[in-house]
Design an enzyme around this catalytic site. Structure first.
Site, mmCIF file in Angstrom:
data_model
loop_
_atom_site.group_PDB
_atom_site.id
_atom_site.type_symbol
_atom_site.label_atom_id
_atom_site.label_comp_id
_atom_site.label_asym_id
_atom_site.label_seq_id
_atom_site.Cartn_x
_atom_site.Cartn_y
_atom_site.Cartn_z
ATOM 1 N N LYS A 158 44.835 32.664 30.657
ATOM 2 C CA LYS A 158 44.425 31.531 31.491
ATOM 3 C C LYS A 158 43.747 30.456 30.654
ATOM 4 C CE LYS A 158 44.040 34.571 35.480
ATOM 5 N NZ LYS A 158 43.226 35.278 36.470
ATOM 6 N N GLN B 235 37.153 36.803 37.832
ATOM 7 C CA GLN B 235 38.268 37.715 37.551
ATOM 8 C C GLN B 235 38.074 39.035 38.293
ATOM 9 O OE1 GLN B 235 41.040 36.871 35.846
ATOM 10 N NE2 GLN B 235 41.932 38.882 36.158
ATOM 11 N N ASP C 235 41.550 30.060 42.962
ATOM 12 C CA ASP C 235 42.384 31.254 43.177
ATOM 13 C C ASP C 235 42.992 31.253 44.579
ATOM 14 O OD1 ASP C 235 42.736 33.159 41.119
ATOM 15 O OD2 ASP C 235 40.650 33.823 41.275
HETATM 16 N N1 GUN Z 1 43.148 39.919 39.088
HETATM 17 C C1 GUN Z 1 44.494 40.096 39.153
HETATM 18 N N2 GUN Z 1 45.076 38.930 39.516
HETATM 19 C C2 GUN Z 1 44.103 38.020 39.682
HETATM 20 C C3 GUN Z 1 44.090 36.641 40.051
HETATM 21 O O1 GUN Z 1 45.115 36.009 40.327
HETATM 22 N N3 GUN Z 1 42.863 36.048 40.080
HETATM 23 C C4 GUN Z 1 41.720 36.720 39.809
HETATM 24 N N4 GUN Z 1 40.574 36.048 39.903
HETATM 25 N N5 GUN Z 1 41.696 37.997 39.471
HETATM 26 C C5 GUN Z 1 42.879 38.633 39.411
#
Ligand code: GUN
Length: 297
Positions: free
Chosen positions: A54, A98, A121
């Site tokens: 990311k 996350q 998100d």
């Molecule tokens: N853990 C697995 N996929 C995601 C996601 O798209 N966003 C976040 N914040 N955590 C995750």
């Protein structure tokens, strides 16, 4: 039949190029560069790898980013107080916590403490609710990325039978909502399968579009689908592989080799849905910076 490959790596690269241009125009117009704040609790290696992908994308598209780390022993109160400080910081446009969180923390509680206007998100109940009533919202990144793939490859969803395997809050449920809405996006007849579904083949065999987000390697095999199905494999599973330097390889939830002979379209793992998710996070962060979803009074 031999399936055509849905190349998420290529499509995400094109989308990120466009986002980069949009970001530069935004900055050239005199605005501050968009800023994404990432929060990692603990040091789960898979989470660290996702965050790396990311933040790398942020630098590709010209979005500023920073990752804050908290120990996995952090209390809910301390964590929420850190999130509150991010909510109140005008230099932060998007906040991403996350997941998964350590088991003593409630992800519902933590997500709800994020300002929904910074929830890039798309996990906050405000954004989830707006999605389900067709209001402008931060769309959950993986389903949004899959819809970009449908658009890019002109794969129709209207009137099709879409089957979603997996009912998570992050992927399966918002995907099913987006597929099934009749006013915007999907217009598909949609079935959701989950761990209590008695015989998933009864459903998967009738799917025109099969979206699989169950987290189980090889769950879907060729005999479970019909000829010409569109396969969207969201699974990312690490399985042991001595021939690889890392000692593992990534596989999806679908048996790619047998399904590619039967499907009309198929996503590979890796290089299918994964890179699209990250591209959509970049898009949401720019939308947050521009206050496009929630304009200021
Ligand atoms: N853990 C697995 N996929 C995601 C996601 O798209 N966003 C976040 N914040 N955590 C995750």
């Amino acid at each position: 039949m031999s399936a055509q490959l849905i190349d998420g790596k290529k499509v995400s690269t094109e989308i990120k190029k466009q986002i980069r241009e949009d970001v530069e125009n935004w900055v050239l117009a005199g605005n501050r560069r968009p800023f994404l704040k990432v929060l990692q609790v603990g040091n789960d290696p898979a989470s660290t790898a996702y965050i790396r992908a990311k933040t790398r994308s942020c630098s590709e598209v010209g979005i500023d980013t920073d990752t804050a780390h908290l120990p996995d022993t952090v209390s809910a109160r301390e964590l929420k107080s850190v999130i509150r400080s991010f909510n109140n910081d005008d230099s932060i446009d998007g906040i991403l916590v996350q997941l998964p969180l350590p088991s003593h923390l409630s992800s519902h509680d933590v997500i709800e403490s994020i300002d929904h206007r910074k929830d890039v998100d798309g996990f906050h109940p405000m954004n989830v609710g707006r999605l389900s009533v067709d209001q402008p919202t931060f769309k959950s990144c993986t389903p949004a990325g899959i819809f970009e793939l449908f658009k890019y490859y002109s794969i129709p969803t209207k009137g099709k039978h879409a089957v979603v395997v997996g009912a998570s809050n992050i992927v399966g449920t918002p995907m099913a909502v987006m597929l099934s809405r009749e006013n915007s996006s999907g217009k598909a007849t949609t079935t959701i399968c989950h761990k209590f579904t008695r015989d998933i083949t009864i459903h998967t065999i009738t799917a025109d579009i099969l979206v699989v987000a169950a987290g189980q390697p090889n769950l879907i095999k060729a005999e479970m689908v019909k000829e010409g199905v569109v396969i969207i494999d969201v699974g990312i599973n690490r399985i042991a592989d001595e021939t690889s330097e890392k000692g593992y390889k990534l596989v999806g939830d679908c048996d790619f080799d047998s399904l590619k002979k039967k499907a009309s379209w198929i996503t590979p793992v890796p290089g299918g849905v994964g890179p699209m998710t990250v591209a959509m996070l970049m898009k949401n962060t720019l939308l947050a910076a521009k206050k496009s979803i929630y304009p200021e009074e």
